[in-house]
Every structure is written in structure tokens, then in C-alpha cells.
Write an enzyme that holds these catalytic residues in place. Structure first.
Site, PDB file in Angstrom:
ATOM      1  N   HIS A 400     -14.002  14.642 -27.548  1.00  0.00           N
ATOM      2  CA  HIS A 400     -14.839  15.496 -27.350  1.00  0.00           C
ATOM      3  C   HIS A 400     -16.207  14.292 -28.252  1.00  0.00           C
ATOM      4  O   HIS A 400     -17.629  14.964 -27.821  1.00  0.00           O
ATOM      5  CB  HIS A 400     -15.383  16.719 -28.651  1.00  0.00           C
ATOM      6  CG  HIS A 400     -15.842  18.023 -28.639  1.00  0.00           C
ATOM      7  ND1 HIS A 400     -16.627  17.460 -27.558  1.00  0.00           N
ATOM      8  CD2 HIS A 400     -16.353  19.373 -28.763  1.00  0.00           C
ATOM      9  CE1 HIS A 400     -17.226  18.890 -27.574  1.00  0.00           C
ATOM     10  NE2 HIS A 400     -16.333  19.781 -28.376  1.00  0.00           N
ATOM     11  N   ASP A 404     -18.418  17.064 -23.344  1.00  0.00           N
ATOM     12  CA  ASP A 404     -18.702  18.299 -23.688  1.00  0.00           C
ATOM     13  C   ASP A 404     -18.064  19.222 -23.723  1.00  0.00           C
ATOM     14  O   ASP A 404     -17.045  18.937 -22.665  1.00  0.00           O
ATOM     15  CB  ASP A 404     -20.350  18.938 -22.980  1.00  0.00           C
ATOM     16  CG  ASP A 404     -21.417  17.744 -23.677  1.00  0.00           C
ATOM     17  OD1 ASP A 404     -20.608  16.841 -24.987  1.00  0.00           O
ATOM     18  OD2 ASP A 404     -21.953  17.213 -23.368  1.00  0.00           O
TER      19      ASP A 404
END
Length: 429
Positions: A400, A404
Site C-alpha cells: 500500500h 493505492d
């Protein structure tokens, strides 16, 4: 000739002698495999460069440095075992004995020894295979211990713990004085008891398993891993394989499997979402304009991930053939460090083992891994009607920090579209 542990990579400094394929003193042929070694990355077979007689220097289970001499091979045929020496005859074995003096007519009575006091019992540790009677063991469950107390059978511990262990302290190893024998840490009484009863077996971790454990811990600690899920209807893929599978096998001498379609789908999706084909180096994000896909392969030693180079340039037949070659190298212990390094994305198929759903773990520094799962007939809605379709759950774990959520969901959705409409994917490719 000296048989040494060969260098297998810059970061590999030692190897475990896993198994000798030939016994000590046996004859070996040229290019014959004589030993199997394990490193923290690969398992390899060492072959003999000459024909001769093997003399083993390092035994199985020992860990040695790269370049260590583990055996010697004397060129030529194996030496024949010497025949056992025949026993001598009675005449040959007869030797002259000195004359025996005549025995005395009467012997003086020997004074009786006073009775010795019984020896005091000494403390001793039970042997490894000691199995005490059931009455001396603690019941294993709380209810069992309660019933024993009601019967007046409190039980006797097999091995009495020390005062420090009764307080919950860990056993320690005291530094030995110079010239004195070093004191070895004693396992907890419960562990010793289970080993004595044969209820547990203790084995050292192999180098590959140690490496896998280290990599998994590093992955969890050094990445911001998150997993998103989707599912794909496998009807079109299965119909296409059924229709063209026989011709494909006749033309390319290899079966048309599922993995080649997922490889092509991943290459297509990575082109649209390049951040999933990227990695972090310091404060930079490195984007790869090629697809070196790691294909997870299970082996007896653990999970191995050889890399399919430039997968975006390969046809379905080439993908299937190269995956088969890599899997054969893994099974034959012929995989090299070069086959394992440099992947940009990984595909793991847990479905072949029956896994229905899982969250695959990243292989750093990669930022994404796709998890495939078992195909299962499920009820789904198509055009307002409930129908039965062969469905597969898909899982994408991603870092992450650079990927995204919208990109991860879009990537997995693109995989789903390619699998459910493979003809469009193949025409575009």
C-alpha cells in the site's frame, strides 16, 4: 580429485550436506551425482568430474562453508574388498604352554568379608527412551487432574523442575571456566517428558526453510501489505481448452493449462497498472517496463519461486513449456540462483492443493502477488437468472506504500475481464 562445495551465489556462504547419493568407498562414474546439498535458496546435486572411488570427508547433516572439501575421488576402479582371513587350524593355533604346577592338597579357608552397606541411590536422568508407568505421570487435562485428586492419586512428576523453573524462569547456560566442561541448558521438564514418551520429535530447520521464515517475517514487517479479492467465471477458459486442447498438444507437445492464460492476463494488467510492477529502492520508485513473473512451485524442501523472464513476449505454448522446464528443474534439484532472482511480480496457485481462499504474502521488493484458488461450481446470477458456473476466487496482495486501493481493485478487475473473455485478450496480445 577433491570434491568441493561449489559457489552458488554471491550472498550464499555456507551449505548443508543434505544427502549422500553414493556410499563411502563405492565406485562413481563420470558426471554421476554423488551428493545433494542445500543452501538457504536452492537444493543442488554435486556430480563427479571423473570416474573413481569415493571417499567421504564430511557426513550428512553437517553445515560447511562454500569451497570446503567434502569428499575425495581416487581415479580408477573401486578397490576390491579384502577377503576375510581364514581361521587357523587347531594345530596352527597350538602354542606351547608352561608346565602346570601340581595343586596344593588343602587350601586355607578365606576370611569372610563383612557385609557391605547398601549403596546410596544416586540421582540420575532418565534415558531418552524411558517410559514411566502411567501412575507416575500427571493427567494431561484439568478434569483428569481433578478426578485423580478425588481418588487420592495426586501423581508424581516424572522430572522434578528446578526452583528457577518453578518460578517460570528460563533455563540459562552458565559460562564455563577455562578448561572446565561447559554446562548445557536443560529443556523444561514438560518438554523432556514429552520427548521421553516419544510424543514429539525435534528436527533442525533446513537452510531453505530458515530462509523462507526470514523472508516472510521481513515481508510482514517491511511492507504495508493489503489484500483485495474478486472472483472470475472460468467457463470460457475451460471451453476454449476443451475445444483446442488436443490440437494444441499435437502441435506443441505440451498441454494447454490454466497458468498460461493467467500469465498473459497479468502481463496485460501490469501494462495498465505499472505501479504494481514496480518496487521501492530507498526514496525512489523503480518502474519495470518488462514482466519477469515469479511462478510459485511447491517442492519437498519448501516453496520455490523461479522466474519466467520477459513473459510479455511469450506465446501460450512458450509459457507452458518454460513453466514445465522450471518445475522439472525444481523437482530435479537443478534450479540455480539465476532462476530465482529478479522477479517483478509473482503468481501463486494454491488451488492445485485445494485452497479456496487465501491472502498471499508479498515477495520483497515486489509490490504485488496474485493468488489463484480452486475452481468450484457455485450458483451465480447471469441476466437475472441463477445459474451454476465454475468460479475461482482471486486475491491480490499489494504494498500500500506505492499502490493505492483504486489501482489494486482496477488491476484485479482487469484480470477478471481477461479470464472471462480470453479471446479478446489473445487478439489484443
Amino acid at each position: 580429485m577433491e570434491l568441493k562445495v561449489p559457489p552458488v551465489g554471491e550472498s550464499v556462504t555456507e551449505a548443508l550436506i543434505a544427502r549422500w547419493l553414493k556410499s563411502d568407498g563405492s565406485s562413481v562414474a563420470k558426471d554421476e551425482a554423488v551428493c545433494e546439498i542445500e543452501t538457504d535458496k536452492v537444493t543442488l546435486e554435486i556430480t563427479s568430474e571423473i570416474a573413481g572411488t569415493l571417499s567421504i570427508v564430511v557426513q550428512e547433516g553437517e553445515t560447511v562453508k562454500i569451497g570446503t572439501v567434502i569428499a575425495r575421488i581416487e581415479e580408477g576402479a573401486a578397490k576390491e574388498a579384502k577377503p576375510a582371513e581364514e581361521p587357523r587350524t587347531v594345530v596352527e593355533q597350538k602354542i606351547e604352554q608352561p608346565p602346570i604346577p601340581p595343586a596344593p592338597r588343602a587350601e586355607a579357608p578365606q576370611p569372610q568379608q563383612p557385609p557391605q552397606p547398601p549403596a546410596q541411590p544416586q540421582e540420575h536422568r532418565a534415558p531418552k527412551d524411558f517410559a514411566p508407568p502411567e501412575s507416575t505421570a500427571y493427567p494431561s487435562s484439568p478434569s483428569g487432574r481433578k478426578q485423580a485428586r478425588e481418588r487420592g492419586e495426586e501423581g508424581v512428576p516424572i522430572f522434578a523442575p528446578s526452583a528457577a523453573q518453578q518460578k517460570g524462569a528460563e533455563p540459562t547456560v552458565k559460562p564455563a571456566a577455562e578448561g572446565a566442561q561447559r554446562e548445557v541448558a536443560t529443556p523444561p521438564p514438560s518438554v523432556v517428558r514429552e520427548e521421553a514418551l516419544g510424543r514429539i520429535t525435534r528436527k533442525p530447520m533446513t537452510p531453505i526453510r530458515k530462509r523462507i521464515a526470514e523472508r516472510l517475517v521481513v515481508s510482514k514487517q517491511s511492507t504495508a501489505m493489503l489484500t483485495t479479492f474478486n472472483e472470475a467465471d472460468m467457463s470460457e477458459i475451460m471451453a476454449l481448452r476443451k475445444k483446442h486442447g488436443e490440437k494444441f498438444l499435437q502441435r506443441h507437445k505440451i498441454k494447454l493449462g490454466l497458468m498460461s492464460f493467467f500469465v498473459r492476463a497479468c502481463c496485460d494488467a501490469l501494462r495498465d497498472y505499472p505501479e504494481i510492477n514496480a518496487s521501492i529502492e530507498g526514496d525512489d520508485v523503480v518502474y519495470h517496463h518488462y514482466c519477469d513473473l515469479g511462478i510459485a512451485v511447491g517442492s519437498e524442501k519448501g516453496l520455490v519461486v523461479p522466474v519466467l523472464r520477459s513473459a510479455e513476449t511469450l506465446t501460450l505454448a512458450q509459457i507452458e513449456q518454460r513453466i514445465a522446464d522450471l518445475a522439472e528443474k525444481v523437482r530435479g534439484n537443478r534450479i540455480t540462483i539465476g532462476d530465482l532472482e529478479g522477479g517483478t511480480f509473482t503468481i501463486s496457485n494454491g488451488g492445485i492443493y485445494g485452497s479456496l481462499l487465501s491472502t498471499p504474502i508479498l515477495n520483497p521488493p515486489q509490490s504485488g502477488v496474485l493468488g489463484m484458488h480452486a475452481i468450484q461450481d457455485r450458483a451465480v446470477v447471469r441476466d437475472g437468472a441463477i445459474v451454476i458456473r465454475p468460479m475461482m476466487y482471486l486475491a491480490l496482495s499489494y504494498d500500500h506504500r506505492i499502490v493505492d486501493g483504486t489501482g489494486a481493485v482496477g488491476f484485479l478487475k482487469r484480470i477478471k475481464e481477461c479470464i472471462e473473455d480470453p479471446e479478446e485478450m489473445l487478439l489484443e496480445g
